[in-house]
Design a protein around this motif. Structure first.
Motif, mmCIF file in Angstrom:
data_model
loop_
_atom_site.group_PDB
_atom_site.id
_atom_site.type_symbol
_atom_site.label_atom_id
_atom_site.label_comp_id
_atom_site.label_asym_id
_atom_site.label_seq_id
_atom_site.Cartn_x
_atom_site.Cartn_y
_atom_site.Cartn_z
ATOM 1 N N GLY A 262 5.310 12.120 -2.992
ATOM 2 C CA GLY A 262 4.559 11.998 -4.235
ATOM 3 C C GLY A 262 4.781 10.660 -4.922
ATOM 4 O O GLY A 262 3.830 9.991 -5.352
ATOM 5 N N ASN A 263 6.037 10.237 -5.034
ATOM 6 C CA ASN A 263 6.331 8.949 -5.661
ATOM 7 C C ASN A 263 5.778 7.784 -4.851
ATOM 8 O O ASN A 263 5.315 6.784 -5.421
ATOM 9 C CB ASN A 263 7.851 8.784 -5.819
ATOM 10 C CG ASN A 263 8.422 9.688 -6.908
ATOM 11 O OD1 ASN A 263 7.736 10.009 -7.867
ATOM 12 N ND2 ASN A 263 9.670 10.094 -6.743
ATOM 13 N N LEU A 264 5.816 7.928 -3.530
ATOM 14 C CA LEU A 264 5.271 6.880 -2.670
ATOM 15 C C LEU A 264 3.766 6.750 -2.870
ATOM 16 O O LEU A 264 3.223 5.640 -2.928
ATOM 17 C CB LEU A 264 5.595 7.189 -1.210
ATOM 18 C CG LEU A 264 5.281 6.076 -0.201
ATOM 19 C CD1 LEU A 264 6.112 4.841 -0.491
ATOM 20 C CD2 LEU A 264 5.534 6.568 1.214
ATOM 21 N N ILE A 265 3.065 7.888 -2.989
ATOM 22 C CA ILE A 265 1.621 7.869 -3.215
ATOM 23 C C ILE A 265 1.294 7.182 -4.539
ATOM 24 O O ILE A 265 0.348 6.388 -4.634
ATOM 25 C CB ILE A 265 1.056 9.301 -3.197
ATOM 26 C CG1 ILE A 265 1.116 9.869 -1.778
ATOM 27 C CG2 ILE A 265 -0.382 9.335 -3.714
ATOM 28 C CD1 ILE A 265 0.737 11.337 -1.689
ATOM 29 N N LYS A 266 2.082 7.474 -5.576
ATOM 30 C CA LYS A 266 1.856 6.840 -6.884
ATOM 31 C C LYS A 266 2.011 5.330 -6.794
ATOM 32 O O LYS A 266 1.201 4.571 -7.336
ATOM 33 C CB LYS A 266 2.836 7.409 -7.910
ATOM 34 C CG LYS A 266 2.554 8.853 -8.300
ATOM 35 C CD LYS A 266 3.573 9.354 -9.319
ATOM 36 C CE LYS A 266 3.289 10.814 -9.685
ATOM 37 N NZ LYS A 266 4.276 11.341 -10.668
ATOM 38 N N GLU A 267 3.040 4.879 -6.093
ATOM 39 C CA GLU A 267 3.272 3.442 -5.991
ATOM 40 C C GLU A 267 2.206 2.760 -5.137
ATOM 41 O O GLU A 267 1.782 1.641 -5.447
ATOM 42 C CB GLU A 267 4.668 3.175 -5.425
ATOM 43 C CG GLU A 267 5.792 3.585 -6.374
ATOM 44 C CD GLU A 267 7.150 3.073 -5.932
ATOM 45 O OE1 GLU A 267 7.205 2.416 -4.863
ATOM 46 O OE2 GLU A 267 8.132 3.296 -6.646
ATOM 47 N N VAL A 268 1.764 3.432 -4.070
ATOM 48 C CA VAL A 268 0.723 2.857 -3.212
ATOM 49 C C VAL A 268 -0.570 2.687 -3.993
ATOM 50 O O VAL A 268 -1.223 1.628 -3.932
ATOM 51 C CB VAL A 268 0.495 3.751 -1.973
ATOM 52 C CG1 VAL A 268 -0.786 3.333 -1.247
ATOM 53 C CG2 VAL A 268 1.680 3.661 -1.025
ATOM 54 N N ASN A 269 -0.982 3.714 -4.732
ATOM 55 C CA ASN A 269 -2.218 3.632 -5.509
ATOM 56 C C ASN A 269 -2.103 2.610 -6.637
ATOM 57 O O ASN A 269 -3.070 1.895 -6.941
ATOM 58 C CB ASN A 269 -2.574 5.006 -6.068
ATOM 59 C CG ASN A 269 -3.212 5.910 -5.036
ATOM 60 O OD1 ASN A 269 -4.409 5.856 -4.790
ATOM 61 N ND2 ASN A 269 -2.410 6.753 -4.410
ATOM 62 N N VAL A 355 2.609 -7.090 -10.834
ATOM 63 C CA VAL A 355 2.818 -5.647 -10.668
ATOM 64 C C VAL A 355 2.603 -5.249 -9.208
ATOM 65 O O VAL A 355 3.404 -4.502 -8.622
ATOM 66 C CB VAL A 355 1.875 -4.851 -11.586
ATOM 67 C CG1 VAL A 355 1.957 -3.353 -11.273
ATOM 68 C CG2 VAL A 355 2.210 -5.096 -13.045
ATOM 69 N N ALA A 356 1.517 -5.749 -8.629
ATOM 70 C CA ALA A 356 1.210 -5.418 -7.235
ATOM 71 C C ALA A 356 2.328 -5.862 -6.303
ATOM 72 O O ALA A 356 2.755 -5.117 -5.417
ATOM 73 C CB ALA A 356 -0.117 -6.070 -6.826
ATOM 74 N N GLN A 357 2.822 -7.089 -6.514
ATOM 75 C CA GLN A 357 3.881 -7.614 -5.652
ATOM 76 C C GLN A 357 5.158 -6.806 -5.791
ATOM 77 O O GLN A 357 5.846 -6.514 -4.796
ATOM 78 C CB GLN A 357 4.155 -9.077 -6.007
ATOM 79 C CG GLN A 357 5.047 -9.800 -5.011
ATOM 80 C CD GLN A 357 4.416 -9.876 -3.637
ATOM 81 O OE1 GLN A 357 3.304 -10.364 -3.478
ATOM 82 N NE2 GLN A 357 5.119 -9.369 -2.632
ATOM 83 N N TYR A 358 5.467 -6.393 -7.020
ATOM 84 C CA TYR A 358 6.676 -5.609 -7.270
ATOM 85 C C TYR A 358 6.634 -4.286 -6.514
ATOM 86 O O TYR A 358 7.601 -3.909 -5.824
ATOM 87 C CB TYR A 358 6.827 -5.354 -8.767
ATOM 88 C CG TYR A 358 7.931 -4.381 -9.116
ATOM 89 C CD1 TYR A 358 9.268 -4.780 -9.155
ATOM 90 C CD2 TYR A 358 7.636 -3.042 -9.386
ATOM 91 C CE1 TYR A 358 10.281 -3.879 -9.458
ATOM 92 C CE2 TYR A 358 8.642 -2.136 -9.697
ATOM 93 C CZ TYR A 358 9.953 -2.554 -9.728
ATOM 94 O OH TYR A 358 10.952 -1.652 -10.017
ATOM 95 N N TYR A 359 5.524 -3.565 -6.640
ATOM 96 C CA TYR A 359 5.442 -2.250 -6.004
ATOM 97 C C TYR A 359 5.263 -2.358 -4.489
ATOM 98 O O TYR A 359 5.726 -1.492 -3.752
ATOM 99 C CB TYR A 359 4.318 -1.425 -6.627
ATOM 100 C CG TYR A 359 4.709 -0.849 -7.962
ATOM 101 C CD1 TYR A 359 5.675 0.148 -8.045
ATOM 102 C CD2 TYR A 359 4.158 -1.330 -9.141
ATOM 103 C CE1 TYR A 359 6.066 0.664 -9.274
ATOM 104 C CE2 TYR A 359 4.541 -0.821 -10.376
ATOM 105 C CZ TYR A 359 5.501 0.166 -10.435
ATOM 106 O OH TYR A 359 5.897 0.669 -11.640
ATOM 107 N N GLU A 360 4.605 -3.409 -4.022
ATOM 108 C CA GLU A 360 4.485 -3.595 -2.574
ATOM 109 C C GLU A 360 5.850 -3.854 -1.944
ATOM 110 O O GLU A 360 6.146 -3.340 -0.857
ATOM 111 C CB GLU A 360 3.521 -4.747 -2.278
ATOM 112 C CG GLU A 360 2.051 -4.368 -2.489
ATOM 113 C CD GLU A 360 1.123 -5.560 -2.426
ATOM 114 O OE1 GLU A 360 -0.087 -5.357 -2.525
ATOM 115 O OE2 GLU A 360 1.620 -6.702 -2.291
ATOM 116 N N ASP A 361 6.669 -4.638 -2.608
ATOM 117 C CA ASP A 361 8.032 -4.875 -2.107
ATOM 118 C C ASP A 361 8.835 -3.577 -2.121
ATOM 119 O O ASP A 361 9.610 -3.301 -1.190
ATOM 120 C CB ASP A 361 8.726 -5.940 -2.955
ATOM 121 C CG ASP A 361 8.117 -7.318 -2.785
ATOM 122 O OD1 ASP A 361 7.392 -7.523 -1.788
ATOM 123 O OD2 ASP A 361 8.345 -8.185 -3.656
#
Length: 404
Positions: A262-269, A355-361
């Motif tokens: 669930g947390n992974l899905i939130k970060e991916v989206n 934000v995108a770079q942070y969550y992608e890392d």
């Protein structure tokens, strides 16, 4: 409905190129005359890509890496000073598949007739996404086509790598599960029946664990065909239901409640939405249109709904951060705060890219660790299955030894 490419002249004497869908040439002439313009020349195009109502296109199998290389190389050649048509010709010769070469040839034909690159790509909307086409159009209008193409390539590459990381993390448990199912079928079909026949012939009393395996084996061997048909029917029903609006909404809600996943899905989206919106804004696409296009990229329907509400709010003069602030159960507070800073400083694109770079890392690290996290659960599950089978098989043997 036919597609026409035409050259026309305005009452002021300005000559321009355009394209329209019309029933026939007579209707096309009428439509142009109604605007007060005069047609100079017309050419009918037989487009191989069917309309949006359905149908398969011969161009619908272009891989994402091919499209990424197409955008990056085209942007580089335009930066180097090559004319658009010549750059496309180079890409056509470099294309590794006949399908892609044919697609580029069709784009070149349109560009040579004066059709813009974005409109040419729009004729192949089953291959090039609204995101791709909108960013190209913004680059054409802003005089920065090469930069827009490079931004497209970067955005698509990061999105593609993000998807690959998540899928790669799930391959290991999926392979283990498939192997377990295959081994179980072989055991229930061949091994267990042979052992059971021996026990029954020797009149050995079977414990409940062994009896369970025997019953399952009988079902698999006797009703295997019906089981396969049942799985196919259930699978098809689930597929249809999961692709309906109600079914997808329920499934997406349940996925968000699964631990770790669930947390992974939130970060991916969140990462996908932030990077896509940032890329569109950077390319000069209008804010409301950027948000609507981003909504098409986001996979989870609940995240998409927030973006659509945001586009309505922005259209009425609202703030993007205020809309997202009401949905921190989906989009993290960090994104909301960065949006607020971006609105105050006028650097929304830069803030979203951060934000995108942070969550992608973060996703990259989590997907690397996922196998380590999942492996103990898989081992426990396998051990439980093997242990149950061992007890079920060994117990009758003890009974047999005692009887002897």
């Amino acid at each position: 409905m036919n597609h026409f490419i035409f050259k026309a002249k305005k009452p002021t004497g300005e000559v321009y190129n355009g394209q329209l869908d019309a029933t026939d040439r007579y209707e096309l002439y009428r439509l142009i005359r109604d605007t007060g313009d005069e047609i100079i020349s017309v050419q009918e195009r037989n487009i191989r890509v069917k309309n949006s109502s359905g149908g398969m296109s011969i161009f619908n199998k272009i891989s994402t890496p091919n499209k990424i290389n197409f955008a990056r190389n085209l942007g580089s050649m335009i930066t180097a000073g090559l004319a658009l048509s010549r750059a496309l010709s180079v890409l056509q010769r470099q294309a590794r598949t006949a399908t892609f070469r044919e697609l580029i040839a069709d784009i070149i034909a349109n560009v040579d007739k004066g059709v813009t690159l974005s409109d040419s790509l729009g004729q192949h909307s089953k291959v090039f996404s609204p995101l791709f086409i909108s960013m190209v159009r913004a680059g054409e209008q802003g005089g920065s086509l090469a930069d827009s193409l490079k931004v497209i390539a970067t955005q698509m590459e990061n999105s593609y790598l993000l998807t690959k990381r998540v899928r790669g993390a799930l391959i290991y448990p999926a392979v283990i599960l498939l192997l377990m199912v295959g081994i179980a079928i072989l055991m229930f079909t061949y091994v267990i029946p042979t052992l059971m026949k021996t026990f029954i012939d020797l009149h050995v009393t079977l414990p409940w664990t062994t009896q369970i395996l025997l019953n399952i084996s009988d079902v698999v061997r006797g009703d295997g065909l019906w089981l396969i048909i049942g799985f196919v029917v259930v699978g098809y029903g689930y597929y249809r239901w999961s692709h309906s609006s109600g079914g997808k909404s329920i499934i997406d809600s349940l996925l968000l409640k699964i631990p770790i996943i669930g947390n992974l899905i939130k970060e991916v989206n969140t990462a996908r939405a932030a990077r896509t919106l940032s890329s569109l804004l950077q390319s000069g696409v209008e804010v409301v249109e950027s948000i609507k296009i981003t909504a098409l990229v986001v996979q989870n329907v609940h995240f998409r709904a927030v973006l659509l509400k945001a586009s309505d709010a922005i259209g009425k003069g609202g703030l993007l951060s205020k809309v997202f602030a009401g949905y921190t159960d989906l989009y993290p507070v960090f994104l909301v705060e960065m949006m607020s800073v971006g609105e105050e400083s006028g650097k929304m694109s830069e803030m979203l890219m951060g934000v995108a770079q942070y969550y992608e890392d973060d996703i990259a690290q989590k997907t690397k660790d996922m196998s380590t996290v999942i492996e103990p659960f898989i081992m426990i599950f396998i051990a439980a299955g093997v242990g149950f089978f061992a007890v079920a098989m060994i117990s009758p043997m003890y009974s047999l030894v005692n009887a002897i």
